[in-house]
Structure formats: C-alpha cells, structure tokens
Design an enzyme around this catalytic site. Structure first.
Site, PDB file in Angstrom:
ATOM      1  N   LYS A 200     -37.376  33.028 -15.586  1.00 46.08           N
ATOM      2  CA  LYS A 200     -36.109  33.297 -14.917  1.00 46.08           C
ATOM      3  C   LYS A 200     -35.037  32.406 -15.502  1.00 46.08           C
ATOM      4  O   LYS A 200     -35.286  31.245 -15.851  1.00 46.08           O
ATOM      5  CB  LYS A 200     -36.233  33.022 -13.405  1.00 46.08           C
ATOM      6  CG  LYS A 200     -34.921  33.123 -12.635  1.00 46.08           C
ATOM      7  CD  LYS A 200     -35.107  32.715 -11.178  1.00 46.08           C
ATOM      8  CE  LYS A 200     -33.790  32.680 -10.435  1.00 46.08           C
ATOM      9  NZ  LYS A 200     -33.932  32.248  -9.029  1.00 46.08           N
ATOM     10  N   GLU A 245     -26.223  27.284   0.635  1.00 45.72           N
ATOM     11  CA  GLU A 245     -27.500  26.710   0.204  1.00 45.72           C
ATOM     12  C   GLU A 245     -27.514  25.192   0.356  1.00 45.72           C
ATOM     13  O   GLU A 245     -26.707  24.483  -0.259  1.00 45.72           O
ATOM     14  CB  GLU A 245     -27.797  27.098  -1.247  1.00 45.72           C
ATOM     15  CG  GLU A 245     -29.211  26.774  -1.684  1.00 45.72           C
ATOM     16  CD  GLU A 245     -29.695  27.638  -2.830  1.00 45.72           C
ATOM     17  OE1 GLU A 245     -30.855  27.487  -3.230  1.00 45.72           O
ATOM     18  OE2 GLU A 245     -28.910  28.479  -3.327  1.00 45.72           O
TER      19      GLU A 245
END
Length: 445
Positions: A200, A245
């Site tokens: 990723k 976050e």
C-alpha cells in the site's frame, strides 16, 4: 539530513531552557458553546472537539527542529522545561498546568521546522471543569489568579478582525501536483505495488486557495468545529484543520488511537439506499484490506510498549459531513519501563508516526518510495499535531483535512489517498477532492 535548530525569533537552542512559572485556576462552567467562545483570535493555538480541549494565546517559549531527530530533540527540551518549571496546578488533570502545543513535519527530509510552543494563556475545558493557565518567563511578573483573569480579559477585548469569509473572487488553483500528475503518480504507485515492493502507498496532493481578502482564521476554525464536531479542530502556527484521526492520546498509563483507512464520498451516495455505506465499506474487499493494513501496522508498533491491548476485530463506519470512513479505536495499558515510568505522548507519537494510514505498508519502504514518487514536500501535512503537558499526558492527531496558511491571502490545502493494487486513478483523484471539502467549505470557496 542532520537535525538542526531554526533561527526563528524566540526559538530555544538545545542548551537553552527558559525558567517558566505557571498557575492554573478553575473557572465557572462555560456556556453551551464551550471553547468556541474563545476561538476569536487568528493566531490562537487550538485543540478542540465537542467544545472541549484547549485554546492558547501568546507565546512564552518555543522550540524548533528539523531532521530525523526532531521528535527526540523536542522531547528532551520539553523534559528539561518540565523539570525546571514552577507549576502551581491544584487541578492535576490532563491538560491542566503547563502545556505546549506541537506540530511536526511528516518527513525527516522536510524543510518544515517541527515545533513546540508554550502559550502565555491557556483556556481549557473537559467533561468535569474549566480552567485558565497563565505562564510567564519573567521572574518579576505577577503570577496570580487576578493576573491571569486580567490577561485573558485583555486578549478577548482587544481584538477585532476586519476580514470576513468568502468576500471577493476567491479561487482554488493547482499546487505542486496537478490533477494529471496525481493520476500519473497513482498509476505508478499501482505498478510499484504490483511489483511486490509494498502492499500500500498513500499518495498526497495539494491545491492552493487564493483569497481576495486576508483569511479569517478564527472564523474558519469555528466553521470547522461546528460542521465537523466529531473531528479534532486544530491550529498551530498557521497549520489549521479538523482531523478525524487520533494518532495517540495518553492519560497516565492508558493510551488510545483512532485508525481510519477506507473512504467513501457522501456527495455521490444515493439518497434512497440506507445500507450504501455499510455495503461499500464493510463488505468491500479493497476497503477492508486497506483498513486491516493500517490496524496491523499500529498494533505491531504498540505491542512492545503495552501490557494489555484491545484492538477490535471489526471496524465501524464513521460518518462525517463529507465522507464515510472505516474506523477502529485501539486502546492499550502502557507497560512500565525499567526506570518506573511509562511512555509519554511524545514517545508514542514518534513510535507511531508515520502510520500506514498516511504513508503505506511497510511504512519504511513506503516512505522511501513516496519521497521519489510524490513530487512534493508535505511539510506538516499528515504529521502529528496536538499538545502535551508536563506529566506526559497529551493528544496528537494526524494533521489531515487541513492546510497551511502561507500568506494572509493564501492557504495550501492537502489530501492523500490510500493506493492498493485495485486502485483507480480517477477514483483516487475524486476522493482527494472530497477530503479537501472541509477546508474549501470553511474558507467559503
């Protein structure tokens, strides 16, 4: 790149530790708006969610550093500040007493100077009380409840900004990375992933808001806090935004983090399909794979530092005004070190950063590839932003859904997207625009 200190005015050198004195006093309960009533000055330092948190005014001490040792240098400076300061804090709660706001560069190679700033006045609020902390570096200055209240009153009364949101021909222009360049980098990223080098990559891009009148920072922050009340609204030295976050929160020996990976734009969702977000996120193999990579990265780093950990097997869908995210809250009891202490929030911020959610998997190799492929200096984007107190408590979010004020009429916005083997360049570009929407709305563009 070797660590060095900025020559900015007021910045402390490694051997310079100002002798600070601070006093914290409890105040009457705030109005229903909470800290929003105090976000009035454009230069304020802000960390707020649901009307709770801290707002700072002025500056009595500051530290800056760059390079791979930026976290360690900041931690050593803050430890020295904490050891020498005279702190009167009868409340003894996380965030009371002497605190510093901080913002750190995403990369060790960035030209952005990571910083800690100790405000002169802090107004705070949590679920049980409200307070003021007044800090001085002058040994002759009066340090009392009356002096604190007088200082705060002067700050709130003497400021009247003359600018307003959305006034004039504001526009958004290409930044360092054009739309086509971003699509190209996603294609290259997919090729790198297919080669097996990483599983990723999180590729970021920027855009510049050019305003016809000076940015009304305080108004932007209040707009973000109201519209995105489940996010943490932040402002540190021109770095502003509202992040969903939480990199790490520390309360004594308890730590927690909120991990987000997997995104769905609400603007394109059908209005007659209540299960759309659940189906497109929780039942989508690509989204679940991306999220699991982020969870695995965090728990692997946290494991050696914890004596117990709770990482849920299933994520939940976090609904924000602009997007849905797959989210997981990870909690842990921190292990006691050989000297009897537990890791503080800056220790954990350094260990956790960068997360797979903003860099890639594995993070070290992904970071190296990003420096070659992304084509820009992220500065503080996706770096830790938040606060720390003298007991090691604190909160550092990931600087997302925000931008950097580069001039009175210019703000650079950032957004990044997780790229895996199944990623589509057009879809990732659209997702990046969705992630810039909070700042575009707050700026009135």
């Amino acid at each position: 790149m070797t660590s060095q200190l900025s020559a900015a005015p007021g910045t402390q050198s490694p051997g310079t530790v100002p002798l600070l004195r601070s006093i914290t006093i409890q105040r009457p309960a705030m109005s229903e708006h909470g800290l929003l009533d105090y976000i009035t000055r454009d230069e304020s330092l802000v960390w707020s969610r649901h009307g709770e948190g801290t707002v700072g005014f002025g500056q009595v001490a500051r530290f800056e550093s760059t390079g791979a040792e930026r976290f360690a240098l900041a931690r050593h400076w803050w430890d020295a500040i904490s050891e020498t300061a005279d702190v009167q804090d009868p409340l003894q709660q996380p965030g009371t007493g002497l605190i510093a706001f901080g913002a750190f560069a995403f990369s060790f190679s960035s030209s952005y100077a990571s910083r800690l700033i100790v405000p002169k006045i802090v107004v705070g609020r949590n679920e049980t009380c409200s307070w003021i902390t007044y800090t001085v570096a002058d040994p002759e200055a009066e340090l009392s409840a009356e002096a604190a209240e007088t200082e705060l009153a002067g700050l709130l009364e003497d400021y009247s900004p003359e600018h307003e949101l959305g006034a004039g021909a504001d526009k958004l222009v290409a930044g360092q990375i054009s739309e086509q360049a971003y699509r190209d980098s996603v294609l290259k990223g997919v090729s790198v992933i297919e080669s097996g080098a990483v599983t990723k990559l999180v590729l970021a891009r920027d855009a510049v808001a050019e305003l016809a009148s000076p940015i009304a920072v305080a108004q932007v922050l209040r707009q973000l806090a109201l519209r995105y009340n489940d996010c943490w609204t932040y402002s540190v030295d021109g770095l502003i935004g509202a992040t969903p976050e939480m990199l790490v929160r520390v309360r004594g020996d308890f730590a927690e983090a909120r991990v987000l990976a997997g995104t769905l734009d609400r603007a394109t969702a059908p209005s007659d399909d209540p299960d759309y977000a659940h189906r497109m996120l929780l039942e989508d193999e690509k989204q679940r794979h991306e999220h699991q990579l982020a969870i695995d990265s965090l728990t692997e780093q946290l494991g050696p530092l914890a004596s117990g950990m709770d990482a849920p097997d299933e994520p939940f869908v976090l609904q924000l005004p602009n997007v849905w995210h797959l989210a997981s809250d990870v909690k842990a009891t921190l292990a006691t070190r050989a000297d009897g202490s537990v890791p503080g929030v800056l220790d954990l911020a350094e260990v956790f950063h960068p997360t797979a959610a903003v860099c890639g998997t594995p993070t070290k190799e992904a970071g190296r590839i990003l420096r070659e492929l992304e084509g820009m200096d992220r500065g503080p984007y996706a770096g830790p932003v938040g606060w720390i107190d003298t007991r090691g408590n604190g909160e550092f979010g990931i600087a997302l859904r925000g931008g950097v004020v580069e001039s009175p009429t210019s703000v650079r916005l950032y957004a990044g997207c997780g790229v895996v083997a199944a990623s589509d360049p057009a879809a990732e570009l659209a997702e990046s625009w969705a992630k810039m929407r909070p700042m575009r709305e707050a700026l009135g563009i």
